[in-house]
Structures are given as C-alpha cells and as structure tokens.
Motif scaffolding. Structure first.
Motif, PDB file in Angstrom:
ATOM      1  N   SER A   1       0.878  -1.344  -0.188  1.00  0.00           N
ATOM      2  CA  SER A   1      -0.093   0.061   0.000  1.00  0.00           C
ATOM      3  C   SER A   1       0.922   1.401   0.137  1.00  0.00           C
ATOM      4  O   SER A   1       2.003   1.192   0.536  1.00  0.00           O
ATOM      5  CB  SER A   1      -0.776   0.103   1.299  1.00  0.00           C
ATOM      6  OG  SER A   1      -0.156  -0.189   2.375  1.00  0.00           O
ATOM      7  N   ILE A   2       0.218   2.373  -0.385  1.00  0.00           N
ATOM      8  CA  ILE A   2       0.835   3.734  -0.441  1.00  0.00           C
ATOM      9  C   ILE A   2       1.551   4.035   1.127  1.00  0.00           C
ATOM     10  O   ILE A   2       0.954   3.637   1.936  1.00  0.00           O
ATOM     11  CB  ILE A   2      -0.095   4.735  -0.740  1.00  0.00           C
ATOM     12  CG1 ILE A   2      -0.123   4.417  -2.321  1.00  0.00           C
ATOM     13  CG2 ILE A   2       0.570   6.029  -0.562  1.00  0.00           C
ATOM     14  CD1 ILE A   2      -1.186   5.449  -2.989  1.00  0.00           C
ATOM     15  N   GLU A   3       2.734   4.454   1.159  1.00  0.00           N
ATOM     16  CA  GLU A   3       3.269   5.106   2.345  1.00  0.00           C
ATOM     17  C   GLU A   3       3.294   6.746   2.083  1.00  0.00           C
ATOM     18  O   GLU A   3       4.038   7.245   1.332  1.00  0.00           O
ATOM     19  CB  GLU A   3       4.715   4.562   2.526  1.00  0.00           C
ATOM     20  CG  GLU A   3       4.787   3.101   2.398  1.00  0.00           C
ATOM     21  CD  GLU A   3       6.206   2.641   2.357  1.00  0.00           C
ATOM     22  OE1 GLU A   3       7.236   3.169   2.000  1.00  0.00           O
ATOM     23  OE2 GLU A   3       6.301   1.293   2.464  1.00  0.00           O
ATOM     24  N   LEU A   4       2.469   7.164   3.149  1.00  0.00           N
ATOM     25  CA  LEU A   4       2.098   8.730   2.951  1.00  0.00           C
ATOM     26  C   LEU A   4       3.014   9.476   3.933  1.00  0.00           C
ATOM     27  O   LEU A   4       2.770   8.912   5.071  1.00  0.00           O
ATOM     28  CB  LEU A   4       0.801   9.092   2.869  1.00  0.00           C
ATOM     29  CG  LEU A   4       0.263  10.758   2.856  1.00  0.00           C
ATOM     30  CD1 LEU A   4       0.962  11.229   1.679  1.00  0.00           C
ATOM     31  CD2 LEU A   4      -1.168  10.675   3.008  1.00  0.00           C
TER      32      LEU A   4
ATOM     33  N   ASP B   1      14.519   9.574  -4.247  1.00  0.00           N
ATOM     34  CA  ASP B   1      13.764   9.002  -5.528  1.00  0.00           C
ATOM     35  C   ASP B   1      12.229   9.124  -5.139  1.00  0.00           C
ATOM     36  O   ASP B   1      11.492   8.486  -6.206  1.00  0.00           O
ATOM     37  CB  ASP B   1      14.218   7.650  -5.855  1.00  0.00           C
ATOM     38  CG  ASP B   1      15.502   7.299  -6.302  1.00  0.00           C
ATOM     39  OD1 ASP B   1      16.136   8.513  -6.912  1.00  0.00           O
ATOM     40  OD2 ASP B   1      16.272   6.577  -5.894  1.00  0.00           O
ATOM     41  N   VAL B   2      11.536   9.725  -4.194  1.00  0.00           N
ATOM     42  CA  VAL B   2      10.340   9.867  -4.076  1.00  0.00           C
ATOM     43  C   VAL B   2       9.561  10.436  -5.226  1.00  0.00           C
ATOM     44  O   VAL B   2      10.004  11.363  -5.963  1.00  0.00           O
ATOM     45  CB  VAL B   2       9.960  10.620  -2.770  1.00  0.00           C
ATOM     46  CG1 VAL B   2      10.276  12.199  -2.942  1.00  0.00           C
ATOM     47  CG2 VAL B   2       8.776  10.426  -2.538  1.00  0.00           C
ATOM     48  N   GLN B   3       8.415   9.665  -5.652  1.00  0.00           N
ATOM     49  CA  GLN B   3       7.926   9.787  -6.941  1.00  0.00           C
ATOM     50  C   GLN B   3       6.761  11.036  -6.904  1.00  0.00           C
ATOM     51  O   GLN B   3       6.447  11.503  -7.957  1.00  0.00           O
ATOM     52  CB  GLN B   3       7.258   8.650  -7.614  1.00  0.00           C
ATOM     53  CG  GLN B   3       6.239   8.026  -6.813  1.00  0.00           C
ATOM     54  CD  GLN B   3       5.795   6.802  -7.345  1.00  0.00           C
ATOM     55  OE1 GLN B   3       5.364   6.933  -8.462  1.00  0.00           O
ATOM     56  NE2 GLN B   3       5.675   5.792  -6.659  1.00  0.00           N
ATOM     57  N   TYR B   4       6.511  11.614  -5.655  1.00  0.00           N
ATOM     58  CA  TYR B   4       5.261  12.362  -5.475  1.00  0.00           C
ATOM     59  C   TYR B   4       5.674  13.308  -4.404  1.00  0.00           C
ATOM     60  O   TYR B   4       6.000  13.049  -3.303  1.00  0.00           O
ATOM     61  CB  TYR B   4       4.037  11.753  -5.205  1.00  0.00           C
ATOM     62  CG  TYR B   4       2.655  12.703  -5.026  1.00  0.00           C
ATOM     63  CD1 TYR B   4       1.771  12.833  -6.222  1.00  0.00           C
ATOM     64  CD2 TYR B   4       2.556  13.145  -3.895  1.00  0.00           C
ATOM     65  CE1 TYR B   4       1.010  13.815  -5.964  1.00  0.00           C
ATOM     66  CE2 TYR B   4       1.387  14.184  -3.678  1.00  0.00           C
ATOM     67  CZ  TYR B   4       0.547  14.172  -4.627  1.00  0.00           C
ATOM     68  OH  TYR B   4      -0.382  15.295  -4.568  1.00  0.00           O
TER      69      TYR B   4
ATOM     70  N   TYR C   1       7.036   3.133  -2.929  1.00  0.00           N
ATOM     71  CA  TYR C   1       5.741   3.439  -2.482  1.00  0.00           C
ATOM     72  C   TYR C   1       5.577   4.755  -1.760  1.00  0.00           C
ATOM     73  O   TYR C   1       4.352   4.943  -1.175  1.00  0.00           O
ATOM     74  CB  TYR C   1       5.134   2.349  -2.146  1.00  0.00           C
ATOM     75  CG  TYR C   1       5.097   1.075  -3.013  1.00  0.00           C
ATOM     76  CD1 TYR C   1       3.858   0.747  -3.924  1.00  0.00           C
ATOM     77  CD2 TYR C   1       6.159   0.188  -3.002  1.00  0.00           C
ATOM     78  CE1 TYR C   1       4.153  -0.310  -4.676  1.00  0.00           C
ATOM     79  CE2 TYR C   1       6.175  -0.883  -3.894  1.00  0.00           C
ATOM     80  CZ  TYR C   1       5.347  -1.152  -4.672  1.00  0.00           C
ATOM     81  OH  TYR C   1       5.313  -2.335  -5.372  1.00  0.00           O
ATOM     82  N   THR C   2       6.428   5.495  -1.462  1.00  0.00           N
ATOM     83  CA  THR C   2       6.272   6.609  -0.614  1.00  0.00           C
ATOM     84  C   THR C   2       5.847   7.824  -1.409  1.00  0.00           C
ATOM     85  O   THR C   2       6.059   8.424  -2.396  1.00  0.00           O
ATOM     86  CB  THR C   2       7.695   7.004  -0.172  1.00  0.00           C
ATOM     87  OG1 THR C   2       8.286   6.032   0.787  1.00  0.00           O
ATOM     88  CG2 THR C   2       7.768   8.287   0.961  1.00  0.00           C
ATOM     89  N   TYR C   3       4.989   8.547  -0.739  1.00  0.00           N
ATOM     90  CA  TYR C   3       4.209   9.836  -1.387  1.00  0.00           C
ATOM     91  C   TYR C   3       4.378  10.744  -0.223  1.00  0.00           C
ATOM     92  O   TYR C   3       4.187  10.441   0.624  1.00  0.00           O
ATOM     93  CB  TYR C   3       2.965   9.668  -2.004  1.00  0.00           C
ATOM     94  CG  TYR C   3       2.715   8.826  -3.243  1.00  0.00           C
ATOM     95  CD1 TYR C   3       2.453   9.305  -4.441  1.00  0.00           C
ATOM     96  CD2 TYR C   3       2.946   7.417  -3.097  1.00  0.00           C
ATOM     97  CE1 TYR C   3       2.198   8.613  -5.406  1.00  0.00           C
ATOM     98  CE2 TYR C   3       2.910   6.396  -4.051  1.00  0.00           C
ATOM     99  CZ  TYR C   3       2.370   7.140  -5.155  1.00  0.00           C
ATOM    100  OH  TYR C   3       2.464   6.505  -6.540  1.00  0.00           O
ATOM    101  N   THR C   4       4.743  12.121  -0.697  1.00  0.00           N
ATOM    102  CA  THR C   4       4.830  12.986   0.309  1.00  0.00           C
ATOM    103  C   THR C   4       4.326  14.334   0.065  1.00  0.00           C
ATOM    104  O   THR C   4       3.589  14.656  -0.968  1.00  0.00           O
ATOM    105  CB  THR C   4       6.252  13.544   0.391  1.00  0.00           C
ATOM    106  OG1 THR C   4       6.822  14.118  -0.852  1.00  0.00           O
ATOM    107  CG2 THR C   4       7.106  12.407   0.755  1.00  0.00           C
ATOM    108  N   VAL C   5       3.744  15.008   1.266  1.00  0.00           N
ATOM    109  CA  VAL C   5       2.974  16.263   1.214  1.00  0.00           C
ATOM    110  C   VAL C   5       3.595  17.131   2.239  1.00  0.00           C
ATOM    111  O   VAL C   5       3.612  16.807   3.327  1.00  0.00           O
ATOM    112  CB  VAL C   5       1.485  16.114   1.399  1.00  0.00           C
ATOM    113  CG1 VAL C   5       0.701  17.356   1.274  1.00  0.00           C
ATOM    114  CG2 VAL C   5       0.912  15.073   0.395  1.00  0.00           C
TER     115      VAL C   5
END
Length: 377
Positions: free
Chosen positions: A207-210, A295-298, A271-275
C-alpha cells in the motif's frame, strides 16, 4: 492491501479452531466487473465472510459453493457469465456489469496441504515488498488435480512452488519474473504434456506510504482518509506541539524532528508519497531540497501557485535547478480540482490526487473517459 490484512486477521481467528473456511479468489475477468482479478474473500462455514469478490452480487452464491468445496475438500472454479440479463437471472444473481468472472474457491484445509498461502500473505504484509503469485485455475479434464497449484515469487526472485504438472513450472517461472519486474498482472495459456493449462499471474503491491510534513489541524483529515484506505501514514514536524500521537490516531508514525535533516530520519521506498503542508514557508523550503535529493515520486505542496514560484526562485538562487523529472513529481498546488474549501474537502482532494497518480490516472470524470473504466491486461 487493507482488505488482505483483514482476510489474514479473520483467518488467524479461526486457525486454531475446528471451524471450516474457504478462500475465493477472482482469477479472470472478461468484459466488465465490479472487482478485478486478485479480489478475495474468506468464507467460514457459519455463513460469514471477509473481503469481497463483487459489489455484493456474487458473495451469497460463492458462499454456497464454498460449503460444497469444504465438504469435498477440493478446489473448484465457478464461472459467472452475466453478459446477458438472461444468464444473470439463471445464475440467480443481480450482477449488471455484463462480464464473465472466473472465481477459484479453495478450502483452507486443502490450501494448507498444497501451499500455506496465508503465510505467503503474512510475509508480504510484513516485508512490504512486491510479490507475484501464479495460480493454475483452468485445466483439461485429465488434469483436474492441477487446479489451485501455485508458483510464488518475492521481490528478490525467491521462489516457492507446488506445481507438479509436467513442463509447467519452468514455463511459469519464465513469465512470472518479467511480470513481477513490470508490476503488471498476466493471464496465459500454456501447452503441457496432457493438454492446455491456464494460469493467472497476480502482482501483490504494498500500500501507499504517505509522509505528511506539518502537523497542523488540517493534517488530521488527511491522516484519517489515508488510514481508511489502508495506507501507511506518517506525520512529522519540528514543532513539539504538533507531534502529539493522540492528535493523529490513524498514523503509524508521528515524528518530532528538526527540519534540517528530517528526511534522513524517514524511510523512502518506491511506494512513498509526500505532502508539504506545514503552512510554514521556512519549513517547507528547508524540506523540499531534501526530498528532491531522494527518489520519491510524488511531492505535494499545499498553498497557491505564487508561493511555489517563490520557492523555485529561492532554490535557483541557491543553485538548485529543477529537472523535468523534478517538475513532474512536484504537485503544487496539491490536490485535484474538486472545489475543495474546508479541511476535510481539501484532504479528499489531496488523497484523490495521490490515488490518481499512483494508478497513473488523470483523475477526470469517468463519464468522459473513452474505453473501459479499468485498464485490461
């Protein structure tokens, strides 16, 4: 992944009891269906189930088929053909998707004898790395004992197999590794000594890691929504008042860390996404270069476009020039344009955009999409 976790939990509750159960797995879909291949449900002999293989239309019939499979301790494949209303009525289901769905139903006792699939699931949930499962589900009459045989490969290429059909194991092995590397499922028919065998190759994705940078009041609904979807959500801030774990009950990690080296203290995976949503310009401009070096994609950035352009200008003055790839992974203003105003609506906008990016979707209106809702393998 959340549904798979619930299935494993339900299995653990009955593992040391005398209760009987069966696992149903969607192995092939032709046309339209509510769920795609890989959807599962665990059914117990007292009429309960965990997970789903449709929108509620097939579960009742699958439960009846499961009781028969449990009684015989043999797997079976049930085909639900609802391409016409007449077929749907004959099956006694109200499915209106106009598709053909093949469902493999396996008694848990049989699964234990052939391959401990639940242990495979547990290892996947623990390791959080991509894995592939190839399942035999369609064979010619002389090879009925082959139904349910499997070949499992983890992200490192380690293999586990109970395939005994002559010539099949090597053929599946040759196809499962490329499918795992691409992260794309595959259905394929193989020729073996006694005829033809159809195999479903399923890819298990973590699953996504936010990671949310900033623990303000509007971070809470983002955490809540992410947790509801089964994502692994972390929150970090350099303000001690913003990092109380009680403020984010759905977070798997709440980290108080200085902005200068915060990314070093976090795990970044594919699978890491950041905000960035701290509402503190100095904090965001300190964290952004650290994320660009990974290399975080978002990378989502809360705030108006003008604020983001100011950040770009300041980065350029420091000699940091964004590449085309960097510009693609930065989303500012963050979120889909759904007219969001309140913190809960903004959270929905942010979560929706992350889901769209993760699934390589443009996030538009489905009624304007040409072709199928789901991409076909």
């Amino acid at each position: 992944m959340k549904e798979l976790s619930r299935i494993v939990e339900a299995y653990d509750q009955i593992a040391d009891t005398s209760q009987k159960a069966a696992l149903a797995t969607v192995v092939k879909v032709q046309g339209s269906s509510y769920r795609r291949a890989g959807a599962r449900m665990l059914m117990t002999d007292d009429g309960r189930w965990t997970g789903a293989i449709s929108g509620g239309c097939l579960e009742g019939d699958a439960l009846r088929k499961a009781r028969q499979a449990i009684l015989l301790n043999q797997p079976s494949v049930v085909t639900y053909d609802t391409m016409t209303d007449e077929n749907a009525s004959r099956l006694g289901v109200g499915l209106g998707c106009n598709g053909i769905i093949d469902v493999l139903i396996e008694p848990i006792d049989y699964l234990r004898e052939q391959m401990d699939l639940m242990r495979v699931f547990k290892n996947f949930l623990k390791d959080r790395k991509r894995a592939a499962i190839a399942t035999v589900f369609n064979v010619e009459e002389s090879m009925q004992e082959g139904i349910g045989q499997r070949f499992v490969t983890d992200s490192q290429g380690n293999a586990l197999s109970n395939i005994t059909v002559p010539l099949l194991k090597d053929q599946v092995h040759a196809d499962i590794l490329p499918a795992l590397a691409k992260g794309q499922p595959l259905n394929k028919v193989y020729a073996v000594e006694k005829g033809r065998v159809e195999v479903s190759i399923e890819i298990l994705h973590p699953s996504i890691e936010l990671i949310i940078f900033g623990g303000g009041y509007d971070a809470a609904p983002v955490v809540k929504l992410g947790d509801t979807l089964g994502w692994q959500v972390s929150v970090t801030d350099d303000c001690i008042a913003h990092t109380g774990s009680k403020r984010f009950p759905g977070a798997c990690q709440v980290l108080h860390a200085p902005r200068e080296n915060v990314v070093e203290q976090l795990s970044i995976t594919p699978y890491t996404y950041t905000v960035l949503m701290s509402h503190n310009y100095a904090y965001d401009i300190a964290v952004l270069p650290q994320l660009l070096a990974t290399d975080v994609q978002y990378i989502g950035i809360l705030g108006p476009k003008k604020r983001y352009l100011k950040m770009l200008h300041e980065l350029e003055q420091k000699g940091i020039i964004l590449s085309e790839k960097d510009q693609e992974r930065i989303h500012s203003p963050v979120g889909l344009d759904i007219g969001a105003e309140t913190p809960d609506e903004i959270a929905l906008s942010i979560i929706s955009e992350i889901q769209a990016v993760h699934q390589r979707s443009k996030g538009g209106l489905l009624k304007e999409k040409k072709g199928f809702i789901h991409e076909r393998s």
